[in-house]
Design an enzyme around this catalytic site. Structure first.
Site, PDB file in Angstrom:
ATOM      1  N   GLU A  94       0.818  -1.247  -0.065  1.00 45.89           N
ATOM      2  CA  GLU A  94      -0.012   0.022   0.103  1.00 45.89           C
ATOM      3  C   GLU A  94       0.905   1.260   0.007  1.00 45.89           C
ATOM      4  OE1 GLU A  94      -3.215   0.210  -0.473  1.00 45.89           O
ATOM      5  OE2 GLU A  94      -3.827  -1.831  -0.465  1.00 45.89           O
ATOM      6  N   ASP A  95       1.890   1.208  -1.026  1.00 48.13           N
ATOM      7  CA  ASP A  95       2.536   2.507  -1.213  1.00 48.13           C
ATOM      8  C   ASP A  95       3.605   2.762  -0.047  1.00 48.13           C
ATOM      9  OD1 ASP A  95       1.750   3.026  -3.747  1.00 48.13           O
ATOM     10  OD2 ASP A  95       0.309   4.710  -3.230  1.00 48.13           O
ATOM     11  N   ALA A  96       3.761   2.078   1.039  1.00 50.51           N
ATOM     12  CA  ALA A  96       5.004   2.241   2.038  1.00 50.51           C
ATOM     13  C   ALA A  96       6.188   1.868   1.305  1.00 50.51           C
ATOM     14  CB  ALA A  96       4.559   1.220   3.340  1.00 50.51           C
ATOM     15  N   ARG A 117      -0.932   2.816 -11.866  1.00 45.08           N
ATOM     16  CA  ARG A 117      -0.403   3.934 -12.350  1.00 45.08           C
ATOM     17  C   ARG A 117       0.100   4.410 -13.680  1.00 45.08           C
ATOM     18  NH1 ARG A 117      -1.325   4.604  -6.785  1.00 45.08           N
ATOM     19  NH2 ARG A 117       0.244   3.476  -5.478  1.00 45.08           N
TER      20      ARG A 117
END
Lengths: 376, 600
Positions: free
Chosen positions: B217-219, B401
């Protein structure tokens, strides 16, 4: 054997369950002890399925409807091809239903037809009989004869037939709608002459405007009709709701025709029908949004709205005004109004519901706050 | 006949608008009329509009004649030799400014290759498509527009070397990145904006690899060794100020060590950092509650009798102390005067910030993430060359993305780092990826940027080849140290006796109406009561009249002000908020009576 068991469990189990058990068990050869065991297990299951005392069903219903409500999109639904004809859906519609509004944004009907008519033959004609029509709909041209103080209206005879009207009938309608005007019909030409001699130009213009709006046929208030094919039959969808008048038409199937106006249903079909209508209308929106809400939450709300025999919305004028506690009412919209009127009548608050006990910081009477200790 | 308007005023007509407009343009290019003139022909209205007013947004374009730009090779060479300036080109009619209206009549080519005889103008550079900050993103034409926007927005929040004279500036709430670097993969805009004079990020080794789920999650996972070597280290500066205010009657505030007899004197311990002038000394390590500026103010109410009676002019203590949760080192002290001539004092505080879990980092392409785990150097994966990544970026951030320039920079950065040169990544005009890959191959790496990595903890070779390279990463100003907050006990509001709100006031987290409903729905009655006990109050209630009584501290006894001393009083537990609303009812003219009953 099963009969006697059914008798024994009458009152303990609901009628529907008993009937089901009876049907299934008589079909199978089963000895008595086994049948008895089945009845006993059913009863246990039934009791387990019941809501426990002290369960906060209202709040759970509110949360269960409210949370999916935040995800709702699309506020209106438009019909392809028919401009102006759209239906309020989504959150605005749910609010409308739960508020118990008298004037809803888009009243509609689904008019089902009886057997020979629902095959699609002459469906347009039937639809036109429901739709409100004015003289303007069949006018081809209007000429104002200033010299003779007359108005000549040319109509489309074919369209007159579509509305199921003969010339004589049209004449009657016009004579009724335009008092003090001589009506003469000659083929597709209508000549209108004010009977009074002192009529001036102004009156003639007024007459010209007035005659366009003369109601000719159909139901006043039904602005659009749209015949659609649903499964194997044709149904007429309408914008504008006149349930009583539509049910009186001989080609309408009065057992299936519905309106989305809850008040109209309550007036014509009774409060039980209105309760079902509330549930159906809410379900319609929820299903269209692809959400799932357990029906019992909505049943509870519908029951609360209809329990008095009339429709009460979830508003400060509706069921909230029925709350016994002053503090509970004051905590929901317009507190000062409630407090002043309570003070004038010297109301007492027994502090025995949830909101009041949260306010005074005492254990609330639900869940673990229900049981009380008693000693001898 | 076409109508002609000059600055929205009708001035005449013309038979042949084409030649009319062309004449104006020609004169403008010959510099016979001012180049501020723009003409526009509106076909549906058959009207010519001439404008030469101010405040029209205009942009420069290269003039094209017969499919050839006027800015040719000869001019290009002259410009390169600095023989021609921008103004010269403008005067020669090679470049002209168009306003929004005239652009409607122009056909502008984006690239020189696209030129046809119909074209009237050519873009000076395709980079003109994007703004200044977006032009700072390398390989911008390889990414989704939304990501470019986010990347350029986030870049503005990055910590960096914002001003070279930072040490003598009194800035409020600023950060300074230690060891800020110039990006290896840069663009034309970095050069134009002197980016190397105020860089705002660092070139670090990034591996696209998951690590025990701590970068989902984008960490991001960060190497502790890198942090210790200065990665993402920054300073945070914050001033504390005081002013010697003047009051009526010639009284003023006084900055100085407060006397022990001033009203509200704290303990001597609190003033330990103050020197004789009442100001903290530089390089003092202060914590919350410590006084940094000693100050006293004149008494609040001069007319008050007891102040006169006691003779001594009691001054109030009004020192500036470090607020809750803050702390650090005093950087320097500035003593000056403000516009009104009052003595003004600033104490600049400095706090060193090393990256911690929750701090926000971003690559230049809108790929932001917070630190999820800080791993010891020894536990990080390593390559055959002994390289350990500084940061592990999750591969799941890429597909949805579609930030291809993020991946290209990894290869480009690696090539640049190994070849010892800067890579030009200017949007529409970058070094081709293909050539970079070829160069990387020549440097002894796999051309696609992947390498064999080994598990840092077990030493086992990772089965997959890991995409690893150098990237420019930015530390954003959102740091946990500014946000972290917790409370068990703490201050309450005077009116409601409920806990205060907000981090600055050491407040609680509100359990609101909807949260309350969840407790009701679960039927946890007593838990709900306990949660709302924060403003619990025991109130004396008169059993006779049902009104709230008064507790007499001297007699240790409660009484009812209505029924007198001898009425029965019971102490009732309720929320203070309820006691307040009963008071409010009374102010409304409603008499709320509490009828008491034995519970059992």
């Amino acid at each position: 054997m099963v009969e006697s068991l059914v008798k024994e469990y009458t009152g303990k189990l609901p009628v529907k369950l008993l009937g089901e058990l009876k049907d299934k068990l008589t079909a199978q050869k089963i000895n008595k002890t086994r049948a008895k065991k089945i009845f006993e297990t059913t009863l246990q299951e039934y009791l387990d399925a019941q809501v426990a005392p002290g369960e906060a069903v209202g709040i759970i219903a509110a949360e269960s409807i409210g949370e999916p409500g935040t995800q709702m999109t699309l506020n209106t639904f438009h019909f392809a091809g028919v401009s102006e004809m759209n239906v309020t859906t989504g959150l605005p519609r749910i609010i409308e239903v739960f508020d118990g509004r008298k004037n809803i944004a888009t009243p509609m009907m689904d008019v089902y037809l009886k057997a020979p008519y629902n095959k699609g033959k002459d469906i347009r004609k039937l639809a036109l009989l429901i739709k409100q029509s004015t003289l303007q709909d069949i006018i081809k041209e209007v000429n104002t004869d200033l010299m003779n103080g007359k108005i000549e209206v040319e109509i489309l005879s074919a369209k007159l037939d579509d509305h199921g009207l003969a010339q004589a009938q049209l004449k009657k309608i016009l004579e009724k709608g335009l008092k003090g005007v001589n009506v003469k019909i000659d083929g597709s030409l209508i000549t209108l002459a004010p009977s009074s001699k002192e009529s001036n130009l102004n009156d003639l213009y007024k007459l010209k405007e007035k005659l366009k709006k003369i109601h000719m046929s159909g139901l006043k208030g039904v602005t659009h009709v749209l015949p659609v094919k649903r499964d194997e039959e044709f149904v007429i969808m309408t914008a504008g709701s006149k349930l009583k008048e539509v049910l009186e038409l001989e080609f309408v199937d009065e057992t299936r025709t519905v309106s989305n106006d809850i008040y109209e249903i309550a007036e014509n079909l009774g409060i039980e029908a209105a309760r079902t209508a509330v549930m159906n209308e809410v379900f319609k929106v929820i299903n269209a949004q692809g959400l799932t809400i357990d029906e019992r939450h909505i049943v509870l709300v519908a029951d609360m709205m209809c329990v008095t025999g009339g429709i009460k919305g979830i508003t400060r004028y509706g069921i909230v005004s029925e709350k016994a506690s002053v503090l509970a009412r004051a905590s929901f919209e317009t507190p000062i109004k409630h407090l002043i009127s309570a003070a004038l009548t010297g109301e007492e608050d027994y502090l025995n519901s949830v909101v009041e006990n949260v306010m005074i910081n005492q254990p609330i009477p639900t869940g673990t706050g229900m049981p009380k200790l008693s000693t001898k | 006949m076409s109508e002609v308007f000059l600055n929205s005023q009708h001035v005449g007509e013309t038979d042949n608008w084409q030649s009319f407009i062309q004449a104006i343009k020609d004169e403008r290019r010959k510099n016979n009329v001012t180049n501020n003139v723009n003409v526009y022909y509106d076909k549906p209205l058959d009207t010519v509009y001439i404008e030469n007013t101010k405040w029209r947004a205009r942009r420069p374009l290269i003039v094209v004649k017969d499919g050839k730009p006027l800015f040719d090779e000869i001019l290009k060479k002259q410009v390169e030799k600095n023989e021609l300036s921008w103004d010269d080109l403008l005067k020669q009619g090679v470049i002209e400014y168009l306003d929004a209206a005239e652009e409607e009549n122009a056909l502008v080519a984006f690239l020189e290759e696209e030129l046809t005889p119909e074209h009237t103008h050519l873009e000076i550079t395709p980079l003109g498509l994007v703004g200044i900050t977006t032009a700072l993103l390398p390989y911008g034409n390889f990414s989704h527009g939304v990501r470019l926007l986010q990347g350029s927005k986030n870049q503005k929040q990055a910590l960096g070397f914002y001003a070279a004279n930072y040490s003598v500036r009194m800035d409020m709430d600023v950060n300074l990145l230690v060891n800020a670097q110039k990006p290896i993969v840069n663009t034309l805009m970095h050069e134009l904006s002197d980016y190397d004079k105020h860089p705002s990020g660092q070139n670090i080794i990034v591996a696209v690899l998951s690590y025990k789920g701590y970068n989902m999650e984008d960490a991001i996972v960060i190497n502790k060794g890198s942090i210790e070597r200065g990665l993402g280290r920054s300073f945070y500066y914050r001033p504390n100020s005081a002013e010697e205010l003047r009051y009526a009657g010639g009284l003023t505030d006084e900055i100085g060590l407060p006397d022990k007899d001033v009203k509200g004197y704290r303990s001597e311990e609190d003033y330990k950092f103050l020197e004789d002038d009442g100001i903290v000394y530089p390089e003092a390590r202060v914590k919350e509650g410590d006084v940094v500026i000693g100050k006293t103010s004149p008494p609040r109410f001069l007319s008050s009798m007891d102040d006169y009676n006691l003779m001594t002019n009691f001054r109030r203590e009004s020192s500036i102390n470090i607020s809750h949760g803050d702390g650090g080192t005093v950087d320097f002290v500035l003593l000056t005067e403000n516009e009104e001539g009052n003595k003004l004092l600033h104490v600049k505080m400095r706090e060193e910030r090393t990256p911690e879990i929750g701090d926000k980092f971003i690559s230049r392409y809108g790929q932001k993430g917070v630190i999820g785990l800080i791993v010891p150097h020894s536990d990080m994966p390593f390559s055959t060359n002994g390289i350990t990544p500084d940061l592990l970026f999750s591969p799941h951030g890429i597909p949805s993305r579609m930030t291809m320039n993020h991946l290209i920079e990894l290869v480009a950065g690696k090539t640049g780092a190994m070849a010892g040169r800067y890579i030009n990544g200017t949007t529409f005009d970058a070094e081709p990826e293909k050539e970079l890959r070829q160069e990387l191959l020549g440097l002894g790496f796999r051309e696609n940027g992947t390498e064999t990595l080994y598990n840092g903890q077990t030493g086992q070779q990772l089965e997959a080849k890991i995409f690893i390279g150098s990237m420019y990463y930015l530390k954003l100003k959102h740091m946990v140290a500014n946000r972290i907050h917790s409370r068990a006990r703490g201050p309450i509001q005077l009116l409601t006796r409920q806990p205060t709100e907000g981090r600055a006031k050491e407040g609680g987290l509100r359990l609101g109406e909807m949260e309350k409903d969840t407790f009701v729905a679960h039927g946890t009655s007593l838990l709900l009561k306990e949660r709302f006990d924060s403003d619990k109050a025991t109130v004396p209630v008169c059993e006779t009249c049902g009104l709230i009584g008064v507790y007499n501290e001297f007699k240790k006894k409660s009484f009812c002000p209505v029924c007198g001393d001898n009425s029965e009083i019971s102490n009732i537990d309720m929320s203070y908020a309820f006691k307040l609303i009963l008071d409010e009812f009374k102010s409304l003219g409603i008499l709320p009576k509490i009828v008491l009953k034995d519970k059992y």
